[in-house]
Design an enzyme around this catalytic site. Structure first.
Site, PDB file in Angstrom:
ATOM      1  N   GLU A  40       0.835  -1.210   0.000  1.00  0.00           N
ATOM      2  CA  GLU A  40       0.000   0.000   0.000  1.00  0.00           C
ATOM      3  C   GLU A  40       0.867   1.257   0.000  1.00  0.00           C
ATOM      4  OE1 GLU A  40      -1.408   1.739   3.520  1.00  0.00           O
ATOM      5  OE2 GLU A  40      -0.925   0.043   4.796  1.00  0.00           O
ATOM      6  N   ASP A  91     -16.511   5.447  14.497  1.00  0.00           N
ATOM      7  CA  ASP A  91     -15.314   5.361  13.658  1.00  0.00           C
ATOM      8  C   ASP A  91     -14.839   3.911  13.537  1.00  0.00           C
ATOM      9  OD1 ASP A  91     -12.983   5.694  12.256  1.00  0.00           O
ATOM     10  OD2 ASP A  91     -12.152   7.242  13.568  1.00  0.00           O
ATOM     11  N   SER A 144     -12.845   1.590  10.624  1.00  0.00           N
ATOM     12  CA  SER A 144     -12.123   1.681   9.353  1.00  0.00           C
ATOM     13  C   SER A 144     -12.805   0.864   8.262  1.00  0.00           C
ATOM     14  CB  SER A 144     -10.694   1.173   9.536  1.00  0.00           C
ATOM     15  OG  SER A 144     -10.036   1.139   8.282  1.00  0.00           O
ATOM     16  N   ALA A 145     -12.796   1.423   7.051  1.00  0.00           N
ATOM     17  CA  ALA A 145     -13.315   0.702   5.882  1.00  0.00           C
ATOM     18  C   ALA A 145     -12.461  -0.538   5.570  1.00  0.00           C
ATOM     19  CB  ALA A 145     -13.357   1.631   4.672  1.00  0.00           C
ATOM     20  N   ASP A 146     -11.284  -0.624   6.174  1.00  0.00           N
ATOM     21  CA  ASP A 146     -10.436  -1.811   5.975  1.00  0.00           C
ATOM     22  C   ASP A 146     -11.174  -3.093   6.377  1.00  0.00           C
ATOM     23  OD1 ASP A 146      -8.471   0.026   5.349  1.00  0.00           O
ATOM     24  OD2 ASP A 146      -7.214  -0.402   7.108  1.00  0.00           O
ATOM     25  N   LYS A 204      -2.957  -1.854  15.901  1.00  0.00           N
ATOM     26  CA  LYS A 204      -2.402  -1.042  16.989  1.00  0.00           C
ATOM     27  C   LYS A 204      -3.383  -0.866  18.127  1.00  0.00           C
ATOM     28  CE  LYS A 204       0.830   2.090  14.952  1.00  0.00           C
ATOM     29  NZ  LYS A 204       0.614   1.945  13.520  1.00  0.00           N
TER      30      LYS A 204
END
Ligand code: PSU
Ligand code: MN
Length: 312
Positions: free
Chosen positions: A27, A140, A142-144, A161
């Site tokens: 990435e 919140d 993540s779109a991950d 993390k």
């Protein structure tokens, strides 16, 4: 090999894909928004070298000149590392950044999408996004995580993390049907540290065992990717009390500074590097290099199994 009008696949990557040589995607948000200059560009080049030395071809992905570039030049890497105008591109941003021909660094989510478009099945990174702490106020996530459930790309990382809510990140992945497989670990690693008290449902000792799981998943034609978690090497891992105190402070600062949306993760990463006087950056580099080695070996093991099975 797959294609669409926006894909610009570098020659060595194209050749590898056509000849069943293992390819590993990388990435670019980690370059543009995850690390300071010049360590970011050094990292980007070294990761590619490690993958090559393991007998695979690296394909770093970014959006440039209205194209999805699969495989970058050293000049491209410099631009991503230095330019202040690089957009952070997740799934929602992809079409816009291509259409307006601006420079975009791909996150885990959009790198998975682009890798899948090019027919690349393996992707090495540092850490993925997840459910943020305090998500009950911010929503919140993540779109991950959604992408892991959708795109058929297997992601090798060092866990997530502790800036994230790790138990809830794991719950989310479970709900979405994403397999999280420990590479030589039975518990979730937390990026800077090797362990958490979160058990994994699957673990393997060897790259071959992982390649076998991926082979079965492909034969079953299951959607989404496998998340492979590979702990940071012992000698590079940080003391968990030390790093967690700093993470807590960084999160407090982000709330005080009113940081929201796509700026949250880059803000936290930057603050942590500053507060640890670069110690977190050293750990980050070490774990990315380790992931590159393991990821390339998994890609190679998969190619071997696939070749044997398709000949019987
Ligand atoms: N975690 C890291 N380093 C990173 C990122 C996450 O330790 O560079 C980047 C990745 O590109 C990841 C993105 O996909 O941040 C997640 O951003 P968000 O939380 O806004 O989805
Ligand atoms: Mn977010």
């Amino acid at each position: 090999m797959k294609s669409n009008i926006y894909l610009e696949i570098k020659e060595d990557v194209r050749e590898a894909l056509e000849n069943d040589v293992p390819v590993v995607a990388l990435e670019s948000t980690i370059i543009s928004h995850g690390m300071p200059y010049p360590q970011n560009v050094e990292m980007a080049k070294k990761v590619e070298d490690i993958i090559r030395s393991e007998g695979a071809i690296p394909a770093t992905i970014a959006i440039m000149n209205g194209k999805i570039k699969i495989g970058l030049t050293d000049e491209d890497l410099e631009t991503l590392a230095q330019s202040p105008n690089v957009n952070k591109v997740s799934r929602r941003d992809l079409a816009k950044i291509i259409a307006e021909k601006s420079v975009g660094a791909t996150t885990v989510a959009s790198t998975m999408m682009c890798a899948e478009m090019a027919g690349i099945q393996f992707f090495v990174t540092g850490g993925i996004g997840g459910v943020h702490r305090g998500y009950e106020h911010t929503l919140d996530v993540s779109a991950d995580l959604e992408e892991l459930a959708q795109s058929k790309v297997n992601v090798i990382c060092a866990g997530a993390k502790a800036i994230l809510d790790l138990p809830r990140t794991m719950e989310y992945l479970e709900t979405k049907g994403v397999s999280v497989v420990g590479f030589q670990t039975k518990v979730l690693p937390a990026f800077y540290t090797r362990t958490t008290n979160i058990p994994l449902q699957a673990y393997v000792e060897t790259e071959e065992a992982l390649a076998n799981i991926i082979y079965s998943k492909n034969q079953l034609n299951l959607k989404g990717g496998i998340l492979i978690v590979n702990p940071i090497p012992e000698e590079s891992s940080l003391d968990s009390a030390f790093i967690n105190t700093i993470i807590d402070e960084a999160i407090e600062n982000s709330v005080k500074d009113g940081i929201e949306g796509k700026d949250v993760t880059p803000y936290l990463l930057k603050t942590i590097v500053e507060k640890t006087n670069g110690k977190s950056l050293e750990a980050n580099l070490a774990l990315v290099y380790h992931n590159a080695k393991v990821g390339a070996r998994i890609a190679k093991a998969y190619t071997e199994i696939n070749q044997i099975e398709s000949h019987v």
